[in-house]
Design a protein around this motif. Structure first.
Motif, mmCIF file in Angstrom:
data_model
loop_
_atom_site.group_PDB
_atom_site.id
_atom_site.type_symbol
_atom_site.label_atom_id
_atom_site.label_comp_id
_atom_site.label_asym_id
_atom_site.label_seq_id
_atom_site.Cartn_x
_atom_site.Cartn_y
_atom_site.Cartn_z
ATOM 1 N N ARG A 284 -26.497 -117.800 36.965
ATOM 2 C CA ARG A 284 -25.077 -117.942 37.292
ATOM 3 C C ARG A 284 -24.373 -119.032 37.442
ATOM 4 O O ARG A 284 -25.129 -120.124 38.167
ATOM 5 N N ILE A 285 -23.258 -119.728 37.501
ATOM 6 C CA ILE A 285 -23.225 -121.115 37.843
ATOM 7 C C ILE A 285 -21.744 -120.858 38.600
ATOM 8 O O ILE A 285 -21.036 -119.767 38.373
ATOM 9 N N LEU A 286 -21.599 -121.658 39.821
ATOM 10 C CA LEU A 286 -20.706 -121.330 40.511
ATOM 11 C C LEU A 286 -19.727 -123.032 40.340
ATOM 12 O O LEU A 286 -20.649 -123.455 40.332
ATOM 13 N N PHE A 287 -18.484 -122.298 41.024
ATOM 14 C CA PHE A 287 -17.619 -124.135 40.830
ATOM 15 C C PHE A 287 -17.220 -123.846 42.237
ATOM 16 O O PHE A 287 -16.233 -122.637 42.820
ATOM 17 N N VAL A 288 -17.714 -124.870 42.984
ATOM 18 C CA VAL A 288 -16.657 -125.036 44.051
ATOM 19 C C VAL A 288 -16.112 -126.452 44.263
ATOM 20 O O VAL A 288 -16.862 -127.501 43.972
ATOM 21 N N PRO A 289 -15.420 -126.473 45.309
ATOM 22 C CA PRO A 289 -14.343 -127.725 45.374
ATOM 23 C C PRO A 289 -14.893 -128.231 45.806
ATOM 24 O O PRO A 289 -15.747 -127.416 47.688
ATOM 25 N N LEU A 290 -15.142 -129.680 46.318
ATOM 26 C CA LEU A 290 -14.714 -130.800 47.917
ATOM 27 C C LEU A 290 -14.090 -131.094 48.136
ATOM 28 O O LEU A 290 -13.136 -131.981 46.954
ATOM 29 N N HIS A 291 -13.456 -131.397 48.997
ATOM 30 C CA HIS A 291 -11.992 -132.602 50.026
ATOM 31 C C HIS A 291 -13.329 -132.729 50.693
ATOM 32 O O HIS A 291 -13.222 -132.899 51.963
ATOM 33 N N VAL A 292 -12.765 -134.538 50.705
ATOM 34 C CA VAL A 292 -13.755 -135.791 51.366
ATOM 35 C C VAL A 292 -12.642 -136.188 52.520
ATOM 36 O O VAL A 292 -11.235 -136.852 51.153
ATOM 37 N N GLU A 293 -12.412 -136.479 53.803
ATOM 38 C CA GLU A 293 -10.698 -137.313 54.033
ATOM 39 C C GLU A 293 -12.145 -138.150 55.254
ATOM 40 O O GLU A 293 -12.037 -137.207 56.958
ATOM 41 N N GLY A 294 -11.740 -139.368 55.589
ATOM 42 C CA GLY A 294 -12.682 -139.481 56.311
ATOM 43 C C GLY A 294 -14.109 -139.139 56.308
ATOM 44 O O GLY A 294 -15.260 -139.846 55.809
ATOM 45 N N GLN A 295 -15.111 -139.014 57.371
ATOM 46 C CA GLN A 295 -16.280 -138.290 57.755
ATOM 47 C C GLN A 295 -17.029 -137.329 57.817
ATOM 48 O O GLN A 295 -17.933 -136.636 58.315
ATOM 49 N N ALA A 296 -15.156 -136.381 57.389
ATOM 50 C CA ALA A 296 -15.723 -135.180 57.161
ATOM 51 C C ALA A 296 -15.441 -134.531 56.410
ATOM 52 O O ALA A 296 -14.762 -135.266 55.453
ATOM 53 N N ALA A 297 -16.397 -133.379 55.648
ATOM 54 C CA ALA A 297 -15.742 -133.047 53.941
ATOM 55 C C ALA A 297 -15.535 -131.648 54.686
ATOM 56 O O ALA A 297 -16.166 -130.629 55.530
ATOM 57 N N ARG A 298 -15.054 -130.965 53.694
ATOM 58 C CA ARG A 298 -14.490 -129.483 53.329
ATOM 59 C C ARG A 298 -15.032 -128.894 52.192
ATOM 60 O O ARG A 298 -14.462 -128.683 50.671
ATOM 61 N N LEU A 299 -15.888 -127.512 52.008
ATOM 62 C CA LEU A 299 -16.090 -126.897 50.446
ATOM 63 C C LEU A 299 -15.726 -126.289 50.750
ATOM 64 O O LEU A 299 -15.082 -124.815 51.380
ATOM 65 N N GLY A 300 -15.107 -125.172 49.602
ATOM 66 C CA GLY A 300 -13.863 -124.391 49.087
ATOM 67 C C GLY A 300 -15.354 -123.265 49.012
ATOM 68 O O GLY A 300 -15.540 -122.852 47.481
#
Length: 614
Positions: free
Chosen positions: A43-59
């Motif tokens: 199966r395929i999953l799509f995960v968003p990634l936001h990068v700000e400075g030295q930290a990243a956030r995953l959805g």
């Protein structure tokens, strides 16, 4: 397998994320982001990634990706983006043991919606269905009694039956409904949001509101976010005077019926243990809020704080004032930074410099340009050495010094580098940070100019990384460090509200502001002639070269591109406290940047917000 699906995703790709709930719709929250594609078990999953400075956030909100897949995802992000920490909320699996991490146990409720209302109510007992009808009748009797009593809350304004009303779209939700919601929450829980109605709806991504009313009197309110097949119930409240009749639950049941009519498939209810969440087949999932670190060294403050909490008496100090935890974290950061700086200082002081400048024949010339002032001259040789050790050699390195450096002898270590190819120019005047590009562009108009700051140590592949990005986008300014500008209602937001050091946008755009001290490559003639006008710089934007260049790049039609991880973020050169304070006193605050932006917009008749979406 993990790969990048879309590098510059936005709201248009939000519907692809898995699962499709607002917490994973980064286009709604951040604008631009990177969409990652995960392949797991066919199966395929799509995960968003936001990068700000030295930290990243995953959805990964309510994602059921396995622990092994999450570990592979972390490895991919750490290898592709210059971040030290990755975090996400409410994944259904914890992160595996291959990373220094923090797995916070959490919970979340979900109601899978059936195909019809009959199937929904079949999940409830006969007694529950009876109590629903009974409580609704008693509630109507109470409201009718209040209508005849002018002293009763809402008295005199209730006639007829109880009616559910739906408002679709945040713009169509009356401010009076939100204000009533605030009133109910204040009386029920003592909660004061401190927001205007419009700000609340925007902050919590509310798209739909449901009210249960009798005449003009609101009995209960539900706010939801409905952007796909999965609906997120943002909040539910009711009139505290009518609590004994369960008005919140009755409206909740009506909302479920309406969602079934709309063809929705699931309702997510957030955490907590409110009794209504277990009704209608609500299931509680064990979730994990996760922090993953690149290395144990990066996680040192976390582990030190964890050990500190085990000290007798330290727990209350952390809980009630937080000073102990902050002290430990700051202490760990102080040790880590000092040890790293000592090693770097020793390395750059002792390692000899070989060929500092390019000796091969090329069709282009690269000039590295920088400026400095007296407090930084003592450590400037460290910065220059890091520039001389590049894998892709520049054709020249030029240091431009102003009137404040005239008559001050250069330190011995800095003078020694002139024999290796460092060129020193005394230009007089007082263009402050603008000296690092104005004079180089005037002296070498056909060169590629790379601007750097004098208090940074650069990775060996900085120049090569900038050039690699330039070959792909030859007309763009290539920057190692960028901020993403943000606007609201057609006006630019304050500088402090921009997305700082973002690593999400990977195509040339006017919406990025380059901070040109970390390494920026300017193609020849990318700025209009007025960009080098010293008089205009003095008048409009003397202390903010990045803001000045942003406007000049727009006027010259040159977009900005983040160079990507290939250049890396430079390290700061540590200086003595008194000297550092002298520099900080002269540095620009974020509010000062806002003043320069306003002055530039007024003088050039430009609205910076018009370029935030380009």
């Amino acid at each position: 397998m993990v790969r990048i699906a879309v590098e510059n995703a936005g709201p248009g790709e939000d519907s692809r994320v898995t699962p499709d709930v607002v917490q994973n719709r980064f286009g709604t929250v951040y604008g631009k982001y990177t969409l990652l594609e995960l392949e797991e078990g066919g199966r395929i999953l799509f995960v968003p990634l936001h990068v700000e400075g030295q930290a990243a956030r995953l959805g990964l909100f309510l994602s059921d990706a396995s622990s092994a897949t999450l570990a592979e995802l972390c490895r991919f992000v750490f290898s592709q983006f210059p971040v030290r920490r990755i975090d996400w909320d409410c994944s259904l699996a914890p992160l595996g043991r291959c990373y220094v991490r923090r797995n916070h146990p959490a919970n979340h409720w979900k109601v899978t919606l059936p195909a019809s209302n009959e199937e929904l109510w079949a999940r409830m007992s006969r007694k529950s269905r009876y109590n629903r009808r009974r409580e609704e009748k008693l509630l109507l009797d109470r409201l009718a009694g209040d209508a005849g009593n002018a002293d009763a809350p809402g008295g005199g304004d209730c006639t007829g039956a109880l009616v559910m009303t739906e408002y679709e779209g945040a713009d169509h939700i009356p401010a009076s409904v939100v204000e009533t919601f605030f009133s109910f929450k204040k009386r029920l829980m003592g909660r004061d949001y401190g927001l205007s109605p419009a700000a609340y709806l925007s902050h919590y991504h509310v798209t739909n509101a449901y009210t249960w009313t009798c005449g003009d009197r609101i009995v209960a309110i539900v706010f939801s976010c409905e952007q796909g097949q999965n609906v997120f119930l943002e909040n539910l409240t009711y009139d505290p005077e009518l609590e004994e009749y369960s008005p919140g639950f009755h409206l909740y049941a009506l909302v479920l019926e309406r969602l079934i009519q709309k063809g929705r498939t699931a309702l997510f209810l957030g955490g907590g243990q409110q009794p209504y969440k277990s009704r209608f087949g609500g299931v509680e999932d064990a979730c994990y809020n996760v922090e993953a670190y690149r290395s144990p060294l990066a996680a040192l403050p976390f582990y030190a704080a964890k050990l500190f909490r085990r000290i007798p008496g330290a727990g209350p100090a952390v809980r009630f004032c937080g000073k102990g935890a902050r002290f430990v974290k700051r202490g760990c950061r102080f040790i880590r930074v000092r040890v790293k700086w000592a090693a770097q200082k020793c390395f750059f002081s002792l390692v000899p410099v070989g060929d500092a400048l390019n000796t091969e024949r090329r069709d282009f010339s690269i000039t590295i340009s920088l400026t400095s002032f007296p407090p930084r001259l003592a450590t400037l040789h460290l910065c220059i050495k890091s520039l001389m050790r590049q894998t892709m050699k520049p054709d020249r390195i030029v240091l431009y010094l102003g009137a404040d450096c005239e008559g001050i002898p250069l330190p011995k270590r800095l003078r020694a580098l002139t024999a290796k190819g460092l060129a020193v120019r005394y230009v007089g005047g007082d263009l402050r940070p603008h000296k690092k590009y104005v004079y180089a562009m005037q002296e070498f108009p056909d060169d590629f100019i790379i601007t750097v700051d004098d208090d940074l140590l650069f990775r060996r592949d900085m120049v090569a990384g900038l050039w690699q990005a330039h070959e792909k986008y030859p007309d763009a300014l290539i920057a190692s460090r960028v901020h993403l500008m943000r606007q609201a209602d057609g006006r630019i937001l304050p500088y402090r509200d921009w997305l700082q050091e973002t690593g999400t946008v990977r195509e040339p755009t006017h919406a990025l502001l380059s901070t040109n001290g970390a390494g920026s490559l300017f193609p020849p003639h990318c700025l209009p002639p007025e960009a080098l006008d010293a008089g205009l710089i003095h008048t409009l934007c003397l202390n903010a070269d990045d803001i000045w260049l942003k406007f000049m790049l727009i006027r010259g039609g040159t977009k900005v591109l983040w160079a990507g991880k290939r250049t890396g973020m430079p390290d700061e050169i540590r200086i003595q406290a008194k000297k550092k304070q002298a520099l900080m006193d002269g540095n620009l605050t974020n509010d000062g940047n806002d003043g320069y932006i306003a002055a530039m917009e007024s003088y050039f008749a430009m609205n910076l917000a018009d370029y935030c979406g380009d």
